[in-house]
Write a protein that holds these residues in place. Structure first.
Motif, PDB file in Angstrom:
ATOM      1  N   GLY A  21       0.821  -1.206   0.000  1.00 31.09           N
ATOM      2  CA  GLY A  21       0.000   0.000   0.000  1.00 31.09           C
ATOM      3  C   GLY A  21       0.854   1.253   0.000  1.00 31.09           C
ATOM      4  N   GLU A  22       0.530   2.181   0.890  1.00 34.25           N
ATOM      5  CA  GLU A  22       1.234   3.474   0.963  1.00 34.25           C
ATOM      6  C   GLU A  22       2.675   3.340   1.440  1.00 34.25           C
ATOM      7  OE1 GLU A  22      -1.254   5.819   3.538  1.00 34.25           O
ATOM      8  OE2 GLU A  22      -2.621   6.362   1.903  1.00 34.25           O
ATOM      9  N   ASP A  27       3.374  -0.540   9.542  1.00 37.89           N
ATOM     10  CA  ASP A  27       2.237  -0.389  10.449  1.00 37.89           C
ATOM     11  C   ASP A  27       0.977  -0.052   9.651  1.00 37.89           C
ATOM     12  OD1 ASP A  27       0.345   0.396  12.336  1.00 37.89           O
ATOM     13  OD2 ASP A  27       1.794   1.523  13.548  1.00 37.89           O
ATOM     14  N   PRO A  28      -0.027  -0.937   9.645  1.00 39.85           N
ATOM     15  CA  PRO A  28      -1.250  -0.671   8.875  1.00 39.85           C
ATOM     16  C   PRO A  28      -2.079   0.487   9.432  1.00 39.85           C
ATOM     17  CG  PRO A  28      -1.488  -2.688  10.153  1.00 39.85           C
ATOM     18  CD  PRO A  28      -0.071  -2.225  10.324  1.00 39.85           C
ATOM     19  N   ASP A  29      -1.775   0.933  10.662  1.00 38.78           N
ATOM     20  CA  ASP A  29      -2.451   2.112  11.210  1.00 38.78           C
ATOM     21  C   ASP A  29      -1.844   3.401  10.661  1.00 38.78           C
ATOM     22  OD1 ASP A  29      -4.216   0.572  12.723  1.00 38.78           O
ATOM     23  OD2 ASP A  29      -2.864   0.544  14.466  1.00 38.78           O
ATOM     24  N   ILE A  69      -2.294  -1.939   3.161  1.00 41.00           N
ATOM     25  CA  ILE A  69      -1.358  -3.041   3.394  1.00 41.00           C
ATOM     26  C   ILE A  69      -2.130  -4.364   3.467  1.00 41.00           C
ATOM     27  CG2 ILE A  69       0.294  -4.047   5.018  1.00 41.00           C
ATOM     28  CD1 ILE A  69       1.121  -1.185   5.695  1.00 41.00           C
ATOM     29  N   GLU A  70      -1.660  -5.327   2.700  1.00 40.90           N
ATOM     30  CA  GLU A  70      -2.276  -6.654   2.681  1.00 40.90           C
ATOM     31  C   GLU A  70      -2.099  -7.347   4.033  1.00 40.90           C
ATOM     32  OE1 GLU A  70      -1.999 -10.792   0.058  1.00 40.90           O
ATOM     33  OE2 GLU A  70      -0.563  -9.181  -0.327  1.00 40.90           O
ATOM     34  N   ASP A  71      -3.111  -8.052   4.452  1.00 37.22           N
ATOM     35  CA  ASP A  71      -3.042  -8.840   5.681  1.00 37.22           C
ATOM     36  C   ASP A  71      -1.982  -9.931   5.491  1.00 37.22           C
ATOM     37  OD1 ASP A  71      -3.431 -10.493   7.885  1.00 37.22           O
ATOM     38  OD2 ASP A  71      -5.451 -11.098   7.308  1.00 37.22           O
ATOM     39  N   PRO A  72      -0.975 -10.004   6.364  1.00 39.67           N
ATOM     40  CA  PRO A  72       0.072 -11.019   6.191  1.00 39.67           C
ATOM     41  C   PRO A  72      -0.465 -12.449   6.227  1.00 39.67           C
ATOM     42  CG  PRO A  72       0.416  -9.744   8.210  1.00 39.67           C
ATOM     43  CD  PRO A  72      -0.725  -9.123   7.497  1.00 39.67           C
TER      44      PRO A  72
END
Length: 174
Positions: free
Chosen positions: A81-82, A99-101, A106-109
Motif C-alpha cells: 500500500g502506501e 504499520d497498517p495504522d 497493506i495486505e493482511d500477512p
C-alpha cells in the motif's frame, strides 16, 4: 526438487526502500546476480518455471531458466500500500512489517501466507517428486515457501526463512 529463488537487486533494494507491487525491474547488479544463479544451477533442466507477476521476479526466472515462466498471482509480493517505496530507516513498523495504522492498503500477512500455501499445495498435488520446479519470488514469498516446508516460526516472522536478494534455496516435497 523445488528451486526457490529471490529476484536480484533493484535500485530500490540498493536505496534500502520497501519494495512491493510498485517495485522496479532488475538493475545491472541484479542482472549479474540472476546470471550467477543461472551458472550455479547449470545443467539442471527445469520441468516447470513459475514466477510472481512482478517484472523483477519474471526477469530473474527468465535469466535463470532460459524460458518464460508461468505467472501466478499467488506468488506476488505482499501489497505494501502506501508504504511501497518508503525508505527503511523512515518506516513505521509493527514487527517486521509496515504499520497498517500508519499506511493504508497493506495486505493482511495471513492472507499472503494463505495464498502462497494454496499455490504450494496445488504444486504438490499436481507434480511429482522427480520434477525440477523453479519458483521466482520475493522476500515475503520465499519466506512463505520456507514456512510451507519447515513450519511456521513460533513468532510468525516468515521473513527469517526467506532467501536473500539474488539467492536460492532448495526443498523437496515429502
Amino acid at each position: 526438487m523445488i528451486y526457490v529463488i529471490r529476484h536480484g537487486q533493484t535500485d530500490w533494494n540498493k536505496e534500502r526502500r520497501m519494495q512491493g507491487r510498485r517495485g522496479l525491474p532488475l538493475n545491472d547488479h541484479g542482472t549479474v546476480q540472476a546470471h550467477s544463479l543461472r551458472d550455479a544451477l547449470n545443467g539442471i533442466r527445469f520441468d516447470h518455471v513459475f514466477s510472481s507477476p512482478q517484472e523483477r521476479a519474471r526477469q530473474t526466472a527468465e535469466i535463470v531458466s532460459g524460458r518464460s515462466p508461468v505467472i501466478d498471482e499467488r506468488l506476488n509480493v505482499i501489497d505494501l500500500g502506501e508504504a511501497d517505496g518508503v525508505r527503511l530507516e523512515e518506516l513505521k513498523r509493527v514487527g517486521p512489517l509496515p504499520d497498517p495504522d500508519v499506511y493504508k492498503g497493506i495486505e493482511d500477512p495471513n492472507a499472503l501466507v494463505r495464498r502462497v500455501f494454496h499455490f504450494m499445495n496445488e504444486l504438490q498435488d499436481t507434480y511429482g517428486r522427480e520434477e525440477n520446479i523453479l519458483i521466482a519470488g520475493h522476500r515475503c514469498t520465499t519466506g512463505c515457501i520456507g514456512a510451507f516446508f519447515e513450519g511456521m516460526p513460533e513468532d510468525g516472522n516468515i521473513l527469517t526463512l526467506s532467501s536473500d536478494t539474488g539467492d536460492l534455496k532448495t526443498y523437496q516435497f515429502a
